[in-house]
Design a protein around this motif. Sequence first.
Motif, PDB file in Angstrom:
ATOM      1  N   ALA A 289       0.840  -1.202   0.000  1.00  0.00           N
ATOM      2  CA  ALA A 289       0.000   0.000   0.000  1.00  0.00           C
ATOM      3  C   ALA A 289       0.874   1.251   0.000  1.00  0.00           C
ATOM      4  CB  ALA A 289      -0.930  -0.001   1.212  1.00  0.00           C
ATOM      5  N   LEU A 290       1.917   1.254   0.828  1.00  0.00           N
ATOM      6  CA  LEU A 290       2.826   2.406   0.884  1.00  0.00           C
ATOM      7  C   LEU A 290       3.555   2.578  -0.447  1.00  0.00           C
ATOM      8  CD1 LEU A 290       4.393   2.181   4.455  1.00  0.00           C
ATOM      9  CD2 LEU A 290       2.832   3.920   3.566  1.00  0.00           C
ATOM     10  N   ALA A 291       4.095   1.470  -0.945  1.00  0.00           N
ATOM     11  CA  ALA A 291       4.891   1.562  -2.165  1.00  0.00           C
ATOM     12  C   ALA A 291       4.054   2.028  -3.345  1.00  0.00           C
ATOM     13  CB  ALA A 291       5.542   0.219  -2.473  1.00  0.00           C
ATOM     14  N   LEU A 292       2.773   1.629  -3.368  1.00  0.00           N
ATOM     15  CA  LEU A 292       1.915   2.048  -4.477  1.00  0.00           C
ATOM     16  C   LEU A 292       1.520   3.523  -4.357  1.00  0.00           C
ATOM     17  CD1 LEU A 292      -0.517  -0.973  -5.006  1.00  0.00           C
ATOM     18  CD2 LEU A 292       1.178  -0.133  -6.611  1.00  0.00           C
ATOM     19  N   SER A 293       1.413   4.003  -3.110  1.00  0.00           N
ATOM     20  CA  SER A 293       0.909   5.366  -2.952  1.00  0.00           C
ATOM     21  C   SER A 293       2.015   6.412  -2.942  1.00  0.00           C
ATOM     22  CB  SER A 293       0.077   5.474  -1.676  1.00  0.00           C
ATOM     23  OG  SER A 293       0.839   5.029  -0.573  1.00  0.00           O
ATOM     24  N   ILE A 294       3.216   6.038  -2.516  1.00  0.00           N
ATOM     25  CA  ILE A 294       4.285   7.035  -2.411  1.00  0.00           C
ATOM     26  C   ILE A 294       4.603   7.720  -3.752  1.00  0.00           C
ATOM     27  CG2 ILE A 294       6.768   7.314  -1.962  1.00  0.00           C
ATOM     28  CD1 ILE A 294       6.376   5.469   0.458  1.00  0.00           C
TER      29      ILE A 294
END
Lengths: 311, 264
Positions: A289-294
Motif C-alpha cells: 500500500a505504501l509503495a503504491l501510494s508514495i
Amino acid sequence: MDVLLSIYGATAQGLTWTIFALGVFITFRILNYADLTCEGSFALGGSISSVFVVRLNLNPYLSLFVALLAGLVAGAVTGLLHTKLKIPAILSGILTMFGLYSINLRIMGQPNTSLVGNKSLIFMIKDLLPTAAELGIKDIVLQTGVVLVVGLLFSLIAIAFLYWFFGTEIGSCIRATGNNDTMVRAQGVNTDLTKIAGLAFSNGLIAFAGALVTQTQGYADVGMGQGVIVIGLASIVIGEVMFLKAKNFAVKMLAIMCGSVIYRIIIALILRMGLDTNDMKLFTAIVVALALSIPTMLKNKPLFNRKEAQR
Amino acid sequence: MLKLNGIYKTFNHNTVNEKRVINNLTLDLKKGDFVTVIGGNGAGKSTLLNLIAGVYPPDSGSISLDGEAITFLPEYKRAKYLGRVFQDPMMGTAANMEIQENLALAYRRGKRRGLRWGITNKEKQIYVDKLNNLGLGLESRMSTKVGLLSGGQRQALTLLMATLQQPKLLLLDEHTAALDPSTAERVLDLTQQIVAANNLTTLMVTHNMKQAIQYGNRLIMMYEGKIIFDVQGEEKSKLKVTDLLQKFEIVSQGSFANDRMLLS
C-alpha cells in the motif's frame, strides 16, 4: 553466518518467484487489468506439477510445460468472461480463481501433495552434481544453490522471451490495448483478442511459476495461491522504486527480478528479527500500500514548499 | 462512396431517458467529398460518425462504403477503410508508447499482424519524413512517449496516423474542439493539407460555423437526428455564418440559442 545463509535462501526463493511476478506485471502494468485469476492459476500449476511427479511418475520438466498450457487456458477463460460476457474485470478473475479451487482439488484428489520420496526437478539436477560432502559444503547450501541457478536461468529465459514477444506486432498491440483500447480498435485490431491473449500469457507464466515453486519447495497445496497477487505486486513496486529511471522494457523486467529477490530478503530479515509469521501478510499488505501510494504522493507534491512559493 | 440509408438510432430504449438520436437519416457521399457537419448539442453529429465507424450498430437502416455493406461489420474490421481522429486528444494515441511505436501501429492498419518485429528501420525513415511534413519538430523525438506531447501535437500525430495508410474515408469528430484557437488553426491547416494531398473523402464534424464554411466542398447541418440543410459547391462557398444562424432559427422555431455556436 546464519544471516548470510538466510539471505542466500531468500535470494533463491526470490528468483523462483520472479516468473510469477512477471506474470502479474503483464496484467497489472501492461494490460492495466487487476487480474485475480493468478491466485488460482498459481495453485493450478502447483497441483498439476505435483500430480505429474507423484502420481503419474512423469518428468518434472514436462510438468512445467503442461502447467503453462493449463494456465493459458485459465487466463483465456477469464478473458472470455470479461470480453464476451461483459463481466467486470476484477469479478471475471475472481470467478475463475474460485472455480479453479475445485479444479485443483480434483486434480490432486486431496488438499495437498508432498513430493517427498519422489524425484523433484531440484533433486534430479542435484543427482547430476557431486554430493555436498565431496564438495565440502553443507547439503542445504548445495540444494539452495541448485534452486538459485534454476530460478535465475528460468527467469532470464522468461525475460528474454517476453522482451521479444512484446516487441512483435502482436505484442505491441497488447501493450497498446492496456493504454487505450479505443485507439487500438481504430487501428483495426480486435481488442477482445488482445485482452484474452494478454490474460492467457500472464496466467500461463503464473502457472509455470506455480509448478516451479512446487518443484523447489517439495509440495503443492490447494491454498498456495492465496494472497500471492500481493507478493507479485510487492515485487513489481519494489523493482520500480529501485529502478525509477528504467525506460528499456528488458531493464524494467530485470528490475522486477531484483524486486522479487529483495522482497524475499526483507521478509527473511524481518522474520529473523522476530516478526511473527502470522503477521507477515499484514506487513506485506502495508508495504505494498505504501509503495503504491508514495510515487503518486511525490508526483502531487508542489515543486517548492509553500513558504518559498509565497516569496 | 459512403451511403447511409434510412438510419435510426435510439439510446436508452424503454426507459425515461429514451432518446432518438438519429431519425431516418439518409446520406450519400461522393468520392473526394470533404463534408463538414454542423449542429447543436445532441443533434446527432457524433452519433453519426460513431455509426459509420461501427462503435455501435444502427437500430435499422443500412450503411455501405465503396459498395460494401458494412452495417454490422465490427469496429475493428471496418477500421481497415477508415481513418479516425477523436475530439479528445488522448483518445487517438497510446500515451505510454513512443511516437514511432504509435505510428508503427497505425502503419499496419488493415494488414495482418504477426510475430514479426513491431517496427522496422525502413519504416522509421518514412515516419521521419511524414513527421517532418507536420512541421512540429516531432521527427527528432521519435522515441519520446506520446504522453509527454501537448494536446495539439497529439492531435496532429493522430491525424498523421489516421492517414498513414490511405483510408477510404476520414472521420474527424470535432478534432480541434479541445485545442486553443491558434493550435486549432494549425491542426486544421494540416488537415486541409493532408486531405488535399491524398484526395481523401472526409467527414468533419465541427461546432464552429466559420470552420464549416471555410473548409470542404459540402456542408451538412443536423438537427434532432436529421439532416436539415445540405449545400455544396458554389452555393456553399457563398454561405455566410448569418445564413446558417437563420437556418437554425427557422428549424428550431427560435428556441435555438446555443451559446457555444453563437460564440464561434
